[in-house]
Design a protein around this motif. Sequence first.
Motif, PDB file in Angstrom:
ATOM      1  N   ALA A   1       0.825  -1.209   0.000  1.00 23.64           N
ATOM      2  CA  ALA A   1       0.000   0.000   0.000  1.00 23.64           C
ATOM      3  C   ALA A   1       0.860   1.261   0.000  1.00 23.64           C
ATOM      4  O   ALA A   1       0.535   2.248  -0.672  1.00 23.64           O
ATOM      5  CB  ALA A   1      -0.932  -0.008   1.210  1.00 23.64           C
ATOM      6  N   GLU A   2       1.959   1.219   0.735  1.00 27.90           N
ATOM      7  CA  GLU A   2       2.849   2.389   0.773  1.00 27.90           C
ATOM      8  C   GLU A   2       3.381   2.725  -0.618  1.00 27.90           C
ATOM      9  O   GLU A   2       3.480   3.905  -0.981  1.00 27.90           O
ATOM     10  CB  GLU A   2       4.012   2.130   1.739  1.00 27.90           C
TER      11      GLU A   2
ATOM     12  N   LYS B   1      -4.802   7.661   2.499  1.00 27.37           N
ATOM     13  CA  LYS B   1      -4.019   7.975   1.308  1.00 27.37           C
ATOM     14  C   LYS B   1      -4.488   7.166   0.102  1.00 27.37           C
ATOM     15  O   LYS B   1      -4.525   7.675  -1.028  1.00 27.37           O
ATOM     16  CB  LYS B   1      -2.535   7.716   1.578  1.00 27.37           C
ATOM     17  N   LEU B   2      -4.832   5.902   0.323  1.00 30.64           N
ATOM     18  CA  LEU B   2      -5.356   5.079  -0.772  1.00 30.64           C
ATOM     19  C   LEU B   2      -6.661   5.649  -1.302  1.00 30.64           C
ATOM     20  O   LEU B   2      -6.889   5.711  -2.517  1.00 30.64           O
ATOM     21  CB  LEU B   2      -5.589   3.646  -0.292  1.00 30.64           C
TER      22      LEU B   2
ATOM     23  N   ARG C   1      -6.977   0.777  -4.720  1.00 27.00           N
ATOM     24  CA  ARG C   1      -6.361   1.877  -5.480  1.00 27.00           C
ATOM     25  C   ARG C   1      -6.963   1.993  -6.874  1.00 27.00           C
ATOM     26  O   ARG C   1      -7.189   3.096  -7.375  1.00 27.00           O
ATOM     27  CB  ARG C   1      -4.847   1.621  -5.573  1.00 27.00           C
ATOM     28  N   TYR C   2      -7.235   0.869  -7.516  1.00 28.62           N
ATOM     29  CA  TYR C   2      -7.755   0.867  -8.888  1.00 28.62           C
ATOM     30  C   TYR C   2      -9.138   0.208  -8.909  1.00 28.62           C
ATOM     31  O   TYR C   2      -9.345  -0.810  -9.561  1.00 28.62           O
ATOM     32  CB  TYR C   2      -6.800   0.105  -9.816  1.00 28.62           C
TER      33      TYR C   2
ATOM     34  N   GLU D   1      -4.558   3.012   9.214  1.00 26.03           N
ATOM     35  CA  GLU D   1      -5.558   4.056   8.994  1.00 26.03           C
ATOM     36  C   GLU D   1      -5.003   5.172   8.116  1.00 26.03           C
ATOM     37  O   GLU D   1      -5.704   5.710   7.255  1.00 26.03           O
ATOM     38  CB  GLU D   1      -6.029   4.609  10.335  1.00 26.03           C
ATOM     39  N   GLU D   2      -3.747   5.507   8.339  1.00 27.97           N
ATOM     40  CA  GLU D   2      -3.092   6.543   7.516  1.00 27.97           C
ATOM     41  C   GLU D   2      -3.028   6.106   6.051  1.00 27.97           C
ATOM     42  O   GLU D   2      -3.331   6.891   5.143  1.00 27.97           O
ATOM     43  CB  GLU D   2      -1.683   6.797   8.061  1.00 27.97           C
ATOM     44  N   LEU D   3      -2.653   4.869   5.811  1.00 20.51           N
ATOM     45  CA  LEU D   3      -2.579   4.358   4.444  1.00 20.51           C
ATOM     46  C   LEU D   3      -3.961   4.283   3.809  1.00 20.51           C
ATOM     47  O   LEU D   3      -4.115   4.524   2.607  1.00 20.51           O
ATOM     48  CB  LEU D   3      -1.922   2.983   4.434  1.00 20.51           C
TER      49      LEU D   3
END
Length: 356
Positions: free
Chosen positions: A66-67, A345-346, A142-143, A340-342
């Motif tokens: 994910a990063e 961002k995702l 993401r997609y 949660e942060e990722l």
Amino acid sequence: MELYKAAMVLGGVGDALGYRNSRWERCPSGVAILSELKALGGLEGITVSADEWPVSDNTVMHIVTAETLVSDIWSLTDLYREMVKAYVEIVEQIHKRQPDPATIEGCSQLKPDNYLLGWHTPFNKKGSGFGAATKAMCVGMRYWQPEKLDNLVEVSIECGRMTHNHPTGFLGSLCTALFASYAVQRKPVVEWGREMLKVLNAAETYCRKTIRHMAEYQESWFYFETKWQSYLEERGIAQEGQNTPKFPKIYNAEERDQVYREWSSEGVGGRRGHDAPMIAYDALLSVDNNWTELCNHAMFHGGLGGATGSIAGCLYGLLFGMVDVPKGLYLNLEFREKLEELAAKLHKAANEGEAV
């Protein structure tokens, strides 16, 4: 946004519960696991923390994947270079978490200093494990849009075969990425399996285009498809319009263990790239939005409960959020803030970013 956070966190929760610091993943009996769970006070009696209930390599690899997906990249080639670096850097940290052996072997074959071919790993006859499937849900997040299906297919296959260069392995990553995208799209769960099978032709076309290992792939390409077709027929949902899954009249822990072993290629439920997502999917079909029953089906069984639990937990989160999940299971979860942060961002990258 909240569903994305729930997905990333509950993927970790499902992993930690099924893994139980490797103890329950070594237990061949779901009946025994549920008995131990009852002695602990059930799900309400558990406080998941890094000390007693750490996540396994499934969640760690999902995090680093994910990063890379939310990093500052300009092309998919750049993305793959970032993945190579991330996987090579993290591999030493997951040895204590009982990783899928193919993950370790695959990471050892990556070449971060090779600018053009760094993610090209050798074909691996033993690369059919679950580890590619458990790190790819974020690719589907993401997609997720139907118009980005080509990106989803390519990225899930490439990130899958970096570590699991075998069709049963990397088609598992395609499967979980697709299921995550279908969850975000709100596609009915009963349709996911047969929709996934339709995408396998696109996957084969992509692999042929890259001209890598097709001779080796050909020998085992259809195993994944055949096992899933058989599963859908067993559940009575293989054809369009068949939208009422059929389950055994008795589908308790003992019966599930037997069924999961039959789906497996080696008698260990969730060990491979085809049956880890299959068990998670079966649980979602069977229990709908009942978190406790989802855990009973996907996390607490005689097999790789961490693998199947990480997939099922993530997909449940995308569908239902934190519905009925006891707070003790996630408030002190290892890496919760990072997850949660990722997720945030995702969500931003998927809905506001470019097509890369």
